[in-house]
Design a protein around this motif. Structure first.
Motif, short mmCIF file in Angstrom:
data_model
loop_
_atom_site.label_atom_id
_atom_site.label_comp_id
_atom_site.label_asym_id
_atom_site.label_seq_id
_atom_site.Cartn_x
_atom_site.Cartn_y
_atom_site.Cartn_z
N THR A 1 -9.12 44.61 -18.64
CA THR A 1 -9.06 43.36 -19.39
C THR A 1 -10.42 42.68 -19.49
O THR A 1 -10.49 41.51 -19.83
N SER B 1 -15.36 38.26 -18.31
CA SER B 1 -14.69 36.97 -18.48
C SER B 1 -14.72 36.14 -17.19
O SER B 1 -14.84 34.92 -17.26
N VAL C 1 -2.78 31.10 -26.07
CA VAL C 1 -3.25 31.44 -24.72
C VAL C 1 -3.82 30.21 -24.03
O VAL C 1 -4.51 30.34 -23.02
N VAL D 1 -9.08 30.13 -24.87
CA VAL D 1 -9.60 31.48 -24.98
C VAL D 1 -10.86 31.60 -24.12
O VAL D 1 -11.78 30.80 -24.26
N CYS E 1 -9.44 39.11 -25.55
CA CYS E 1 -8.13 38.49 -25.67
C CYS E 1 -7.36 39.12 -26.83
O CYS E 1 -6.19 39.48 -26.70
N LEU F 1 -5.28 33.99 -32.17
CA LEU F 1 -5.13 33.24 -30.94
C LEU F 1 -4.99 31.75 -31.25
O LEU F 1 -5.66 31.23 -32.14
#
Lengths: 320, 237, 801
Positions: free
Chosen positions: C510, C515, C683, C686, C692, C744
């Motif tokens: 991921t 991130s 979400v 972001v 994502c 998103l």
């Protein structure tokens, strides 16, 4: 994989000689994409003791047009057939069949000879460690009949084995009236297949296909394949139709019987007629008349009959 | 066999003649497994060649002794034990190895020679993760006998990364990797495509990569990535 | 489209070059399966070839004689006999899943209860090939025993009972768990509805199909054990293994390098494929003084575990013509098998997506879970498959029954605890949270991107010139916006001012290296480039959690923020002691973009490296300047219940997601051709936009497989799995979709820091039902049993009996 004896002959005669001297559990290896899986999973009752690779024999990898025939060497990779301009333009159904076989990578290794001679994909036959010692392996039971036969035969349980021939190129080769050339003889491709243990051809043990000869073709041809996925998949049913310039019609479907299934009843419907949707549907209906269902205990294969009808309709319309 | 033409020589398709006259190779002192018979011709330039003991078991790299130098391709030969002596190139480097008949190319490259980009996902020819280029073709190394690559030119993702950095950049920029396990297989396949087709369409990219499974589902972004790589490569990168 | 958020974030919300990208693309990233330690031996375990069988006699003498075989560990060998999986396990990791923990499975038994169960013998040899050949030489005489495949059959009075006398069992003795729930009065509501009808539902057994297969390598340096494992929970794996070996956990280090897909599979630490292979490899490695690599091949990976139990049942629906759903009554049967512990999470509730997300006031659930001869199950990306499926089957049914747009049905029934959406956002307002109607926002974005209104038509009404039928489908649900993980994270300041995030976490793909660095940079106030994250082993017992995988951002963001606050306090205190910045106090300072400055006068500043350079005394400590905090993350106080089913509670979710799919169906062959696919996820906030979105379309690809091509196929006569390979078990390919786009939304209304939430789990979990909805729009027929393969299409069209 267990170990085995490996040969890399450089002539067909040498290969045939090795086969003759090793009568038991010796297999020809073309692209290897079938036999390696068979060996990794210990599928066969007795483990292969030797492989004779055709990889180093010159002259088996050529595509040429001569003497009124398109000649395709037995060791030509399927990808080369799928992308060959000559085949794409004149023998469209074969190029399409090759292009829809397996996956791009498998088509790079897998050969036309191997594709036509591969062992069945029946999941009882293929189960690891010969767990289902079926008819095809010398046992006395076809496990598909009491099990899940959703991908199995709808045409006659030849010798009670419900497995099907999974080749995508076979129906195209049949409708194009290909001849098989071996080190021993030359014959029509429909004679190639039969119930054999454990393979699916009638070739003799030391008989090696060197090339296929397809008579020059100037009509229309079409191939269609239905599978669960759009790639990396064997057909649920596939089929091809070719109509020559002089009006001869050939229709063949595969993955419906032990060998590729020529649909002469459907051909008779189409021959000499103007192709329409209803004619194409009628051809499919005729072809399905002798089809039978295996109920089994899982999903039945009845839907394959309709699927075959749909495919015949599509390939006939494709020759319009 | 219909050879595909390629413009760039470095990847996969150095001609047979070039291969033969390429820098001479050194045979490792692998006498332990009976290869003395190989040292057939001598003279010329020297080059280090890696060899590994190939009996089943822990693979031990044999320190190469610069003794015999051959310029010619070592002929494919079989040892008394039924093993094969093969002479081939990986990412431009020449290797002479002794392999068992039941050894897959995947095992040879990944386990013995340390090319870790070649992944085992299905190990039955159904996923594309073990792809390597062999003479320019994307081939599944799990469904290829090691012995069959004699005289051939192999490229792995590691080598392609060096030769085609624009492809790697495009893959990173588009985040074509999630877990990343299948990504080198895509790289190899995309490289094969770009070598044959310098300006592939969306459909051509999809068809070419159709044999590569990605469980993370990164499929959609491979299409822009390959297109960007094609553009960058045409721009001389 | 609120696609890339932020003016006020400096690093969050931006796309940075993926940090693990180059090595993953070039293939130099190493996975556990790539690691074969020098001089390593290889181990392989036997698996049960039948649905239920016991070893009557086993002869290993031929295998022993095979050259290269080093050791043979039989089930009756004193080294393993009587050894139980999870032998003295008491870790809260399991305890929070169920109170029903019972230890009963031997590590290497002589009886298998499903095709593929590990048993009998472990071969240790010089190579994988020799292991396989030796295994082929082991001769076993099996006693085949009765078996049951269908959970409903297993509940019958006269059914064979697998484990008679076990105290956890109910009913006839096969019933291991149930999920019974009732809200309102469904019978009354049915009587008052415009229409009442029942639909059958079925979901197949599926597999995670993580790309890398289960594997581990064990090696000892004196008393210290190192395990290289394909594990999603390396810390727990170390704990189990130490426990099984009877050594302190401090002597076990688990290294989980890159992971070739996990999706929950590799957190199945109760299973032999994790705990068993690690223990046996470690034991044999110690004994033989050589590293041992234990590997499970693809066929056995399929046969030994699955990610979704087989579920079938029916749903009775009562609804009005305007699309208002009055009542649902769900009956599900699910299958279960033990993996070493009786963990009954496989009965995963099927009702709570109604109670948590809709205003349907009357909901009844009867979920029954029984032992069958199918392998043990564990989470696949998320365990909520059945709940999502049930919600959306009902949404689809109601829309098509009354000729409504499924989107309108969704909006009409959106809500919480049987009350409408105002009730939901009233709760949000009470907690000071945003009150945006997330579903409406997602729908607006999705409809536009997908061109829904242009594509919408009556069911079965659009036949295309190519002879195929055109259809569109829609699904919706809440976002995965809460989480209950405990994490421990450290932030270590280096002398140049750069920061290492310390906290082991398995790589789930991921993009956490990027991130989490963004998060930490934002929280601390230093440039993104100054933060790094690359912990792969368990020697430092600080753990960023993996179960809850991609929702992990909720826990991790809160943990990192908490640690960052402590780190900032340390830095300000140090700066104060250095008497820099004209001698201002710590509480007058701020830190941004790598500069410590006077909050009221930003031009009075110094670079963080000037402070960090003086931290040598701290850096000499194990943590440097470090902060750590162990926290329960789900602490917004809006939940009424803890994790765990079934206890009757609900939890409000303020964020939503919805997805759109276009298909064509060939009525002659029953084939489905995918068209446009649009996913929209709220979400919250972001962090890394590209990553994502990758979870969006990536999840969709997985979900489509569940709906369209993936299933376990058993021979019902022998109970043997027929398709344990990637040719016959068909995950989707590059050609099985046409065009996929992810969007998103940012409502700031999820459970993480700033209201961020997860996306990784939910799309894959929610997508399957979309195909049912689209097929119904294409053909006007209902196929509620998945996967929707050509046989089911042709049957629904009446072309097959």
């Amino acid at each position: 994989m267990k170990n085995f004896k490996q040969y890399y002959p450089t002539t067909v005669d040498e290969a045939a000689k090795i086969l003759k001297e090793n009568p038991n559990d010796t297999y020809i290896c073309a692209g290897g994409t079938d036999i390696i899986g068979v060996m990794k999973d210990f599928i066969l009752p007795t483990y292969p003791t030797a492989l004779v690779s055709l990889d180093r024999i010159p002259g088996l990898k050529e595509i040429k047009e001569e003497g009124g025939f398109l000649t395709i060497g037995a060791m030509v990779p399927l990808e080369d057939i799928a992308t060959n301009d000559l085949i794409k333009s004149k023998y469209a159904c074969l190029a399409e069949a090759a292009a829809r076989t397996a996956s791009p990578h498998l088509r790079e290794s897998g050969t036309i000879g191997g594709n036509l001679c591969q062992m069945t994909r029946c999941w009882y036959f293929r189960h690891n460690n010969d767990q289902f010692h079926c008819l095809r392996k010398g046992g006395d039971t076809c496990y598909a009949l009491t099990g899940d036969a959703r991908f199995h035969s709808i045409f006659g349980l030849t010798k009670m084995c419900a497995a099907v021939n999974p080749s995508d190129t076979a129906p195209a080769m049949v409708v194009l009236d290909a001849k098989v050339v071996t080190n021993k003889r030359e014959f029509g491709i429909e004679e190639l297949w039969g119930f054999a243990v454990p393979g699916s051809t009638k070739l003799e043990h030391d008989e090696i296909i060197t090339c296929f000869k397809i008579p020059a073709f100037s009509g229309k041809s079409c191939f269609y394949k239905a599978a669960i996925r759009k790639t990396i998949d064997f057909p649920i049913v596939n089929g091809a139709c070719a109509i020559t310039a002089s009006g001869d019609v050939k229709i063949c479907v595969n993955a419906v019987a032990l060998s590729p299934h020529r649909c002469k009843e459907a051909e008779a419907v189409v021959k000499g007629q103007t192709i329409t949707e209803s004619l194409a549907e009628k051809a499919g209906d005729e072809a399905a008349k002798k089809a039978t269902v295996i109920e089994g205990t899982g999903t039945t294969n009845e839907y394959k009959i309709q699927m075959m009808k749909g495919i015949i309709k599509k390939v006939v319309l494709g020759c319009k | 066999m219909t050879e595909k033409k390629n413009k760039k020589k470095s990847l996969g398709e150095i001609s047979r003649r070039e291969f033969l006259i390429d820098a001479g190779i050194v045979l490792g002192s692998t006498a332990a497994v009976g290869t003395a018979a190989l040292a057939s011709s001598c003279g010329g330039k020297t080059e280090t060649v890696t060899s590994t003991v190939t009996k089943d078991g822990p693979s031990k790299t044999v320190t190469t002794t610069v003794t015999d130098v051959v310029e010619k391709l070592v002929p494919l030969s079989c040892t008394e034990d039924g093993q094969w002596v093969i002479d081939f190139k990986v990412n431009g480097k020449r290797f002479v190895e002794i392999v068992e008949p039941n050894e897959t190319l995947h095992h040879l490259l990944h386990e013995k020679l340390g090319f870790k980009s070649i992944k085992t996902f299905c190990s039955r020819g159904g996923c594309g993760s073990c792809s390597v280029l062999i003479d320019g073709r994307p081939i599944l190394s799990c469904m290829t006998f090691a012995s069959s690559v004699h005289g051939k030119e192999i490229w792995t993702a590691e080598g392609i990364a060096t030769e085609m950095p624009a492809l790697i950049d495009a893959y990173v920029d588009n985040e074509c990797m999630q877990c990343g396990y299948c990504t080198p297989g895509f790289i190899v396949t995309a490289a094969a495509l770009l070598k044959r087709n310098s300006d592939p369409t969306t459909d051509e990219i999809r068809e070419a990569l159709a044999g590569n499974l990605c469980r993370c589902g990164t499929y959609p972004v491979h299409i822009p990535a390959v297109k960007e790589a094609a553009k960058a490569l045409k721009g001389g990168r | 489209m609120a696609d890339v958020y932020k003016d006020d974030f400096l690093y969050v919300g931006k796309d940075y070059k993926r940090r693990d990208g180059p090595e993953k693309a070039a293939g130099t990233a190493t996975y556990a399966a790539d690691i074969t330690l020098p001089n390593s031996l290889f181990a392989k375990v036997m698996t049960c070839p039948w649905a239920h069988a016991k070893i009557k006699k086993m002869d290993t003498s031929k295998a022993e004689k095979l050259e290269g075989v080093v050791d043979i560990l039989r089930f009756d060998d004193p080294r393993i006999k009587g050894k139980m999986l999870n032998s003295s396990w008491n870790h809260p990791f399991v305890a929070y899943l169920t109170e029903n923990v019972e230890h009963l499975k031997e590590m290497l038994p002589d009886e298998g209860f499903y095709d593929g169960e590990e048993l009998g013998v472990v071969i240790l040899a010089e190579s994988e090939n020799i292991c396989e050949e030796a295994m082929d030489l082991v001769e076993v005489e099996w006693e085949q025993l009765p078996f049951i495949l269908d959970p409903e059959d297993a509940l019958k009075d006269d059914a064979y009972v697998y484990f008679p006398g076990r105290k956890t069992m109910q009913g006839n003795g096969n019933e291991i768990d149930g999920c019974f729930f009732n809200m309102g009065d469904v019978e009354k509501a049915f009587r008052e509805s415009d229409a009442v009808w029942t639909v059958p539902v079925a979901e197949p057994m599926i597999n995670w199909v993580s790309a890398e297969m289960p594997t581990c390598s064990c090696t000892w340096e004196s008393e210290n054990l190192t395990i290289y494992a394909h594990s999603q929970v390396p810390y727990e794996l170390g704990l189990f293994t130490a426990d099984n070996l009877g050594i302190p956990q401090s002597k076990v280090k688990v290294i989980s390098p890159f992971s070739g897909g996990t999706f929950g599979e590799r957190s199945f630490v109760q299973h032999f494929n994790d705990q068993g292979i690690a223990y046996i490899a470690a034991m044999l490695s110690k004994q033989h003084g050589r590293p041992v690599k234990f590997y499970i091949n693809r066929a056995d990976q399929f046969r030994t575990g699955r990610s979704q139990c087989y579920m079938h049942g029916e749903i009775k629906i009562g609804a009005n013509k305007d699309g208002k759903i009055n009542a649902v009554s769900i009956k599900n049967f699910t299958s279960f098998q033990r993996a070493g512990l009786w963990i009954t999470g496989s009965a995963y509730a099927g009702y709570d997506h109604f109670t948590d997300n809709t205003c349907v006031p009357n909901v009844k659930m009867e979920g029954r879970c029984a032992v069958t001869s199918q392998p043990p199950g564990w989470w696949f990306r998320c365990e909520q498959n059945i709940g999502c499926y049930n919600l959306n089957i009902v949404n689809s049914e109601v829309a098509h029954k009354f000729g409504l747009d499924p989107i309108d049905v969704a909006i009409k029934n959106n809500g919480y605890e049987g009350e409408d959406v105002d009730h939901l956002y009233k709760i949000a307002a009470e907690h000071g949270l945003p009150t945006t109607d997330s579903l409406k926002a997602c729908i607006a974005t999705g409809k536009k991107a997908f061109k829904w209104d242009e594509k919408l038509h009556a069911d079965g009404a659009k036949k295309l010139p190519n002879g195929r039928y055109h259809g569109i489908g829609f699904v919706w649900d809440h976002a995965w916006n809460d989480n209950v993980n405990t994490i421990t994270v450290g932030l270590a300041l280096n002398q140049d001012g750069s920061v290492n995030i310390i906290g082991q976490r398995d790589d789930l793909g991921t993009n956490d290296r990027t991130s989490y660095s963004q998060l930490a940079a934002e929280c601390i106030g230093i440039p993104y480039e100054m933060v790094n994250y690359r912990c792969t082993d368990t020697y430092l017992p600080m753990q960023l959690k993996n179960p809850g995988g991609s929702m992990g951002i909720i826990s991790q963001s809160r943990g990192i923020m908490r640690a960052a606050k402590k780190l900032r306090a340390e830095i300000f205190a140090k700066a104060e002691s250095l008497k820099v910045l004209n001698g201002i106090k710590a509480d007058e300072m701020d830190l941004k973009e790598g500069y410590v400055f006077e909050a009221k006068n930003p031009s009075n500043r110094i670079h963080i490296s000037e402070v960090a350079a003086t931290c040598l005394p701290y850096a000499a400590q194990p943590w440097g300047v470090s902060c750590k905090g162990s926290i329960m993350v789900y602490d917004t106080n809006v939940t009424k219940r803890k994790w765990g089913y079934p206890d009757g509670g609900t939890r409000p979710r303020f964020a939503r997601q919805c997805h759109f799919l276009e298909i064509e169906v060939d009525p002659d062959t029953g084939e489905i051709f995918m068209g446009d696919l649009v996913t929209v996820n709220d979400v919250g906030v972001v962090i890394s936009p590209k990553s994502c979105k990758g979870q969006g379309y990536g999840g969709a690809m997985q979900g489509l497989g569940r709906a369209y091509s993936e299933e376990y196929i058993y021979d019902k006569t022998y109970g043997v799995l027929l398709n344990p390979d990637l040719q016959e078990y068909k995950i989707v390919t590059m050609l099985d979709f046409e065009n996929a786009e992810s969007y998103l939304e940012e409502s700031h209304n999820c459970g993480g820091e700033w209201g961020c939430g997860g996306i990784g789990e939910d799309v894959a979990t929610l997508i399957p039902c979309i195909l049912t909805d689209a097929v119904r729009n294409a053909l006007g027929v209902s196929i509620t049993e998945q996967p929707i393969t050509p046989d089911k299409i042709l049957k629904a069209l009446g072309k097959v009996k």
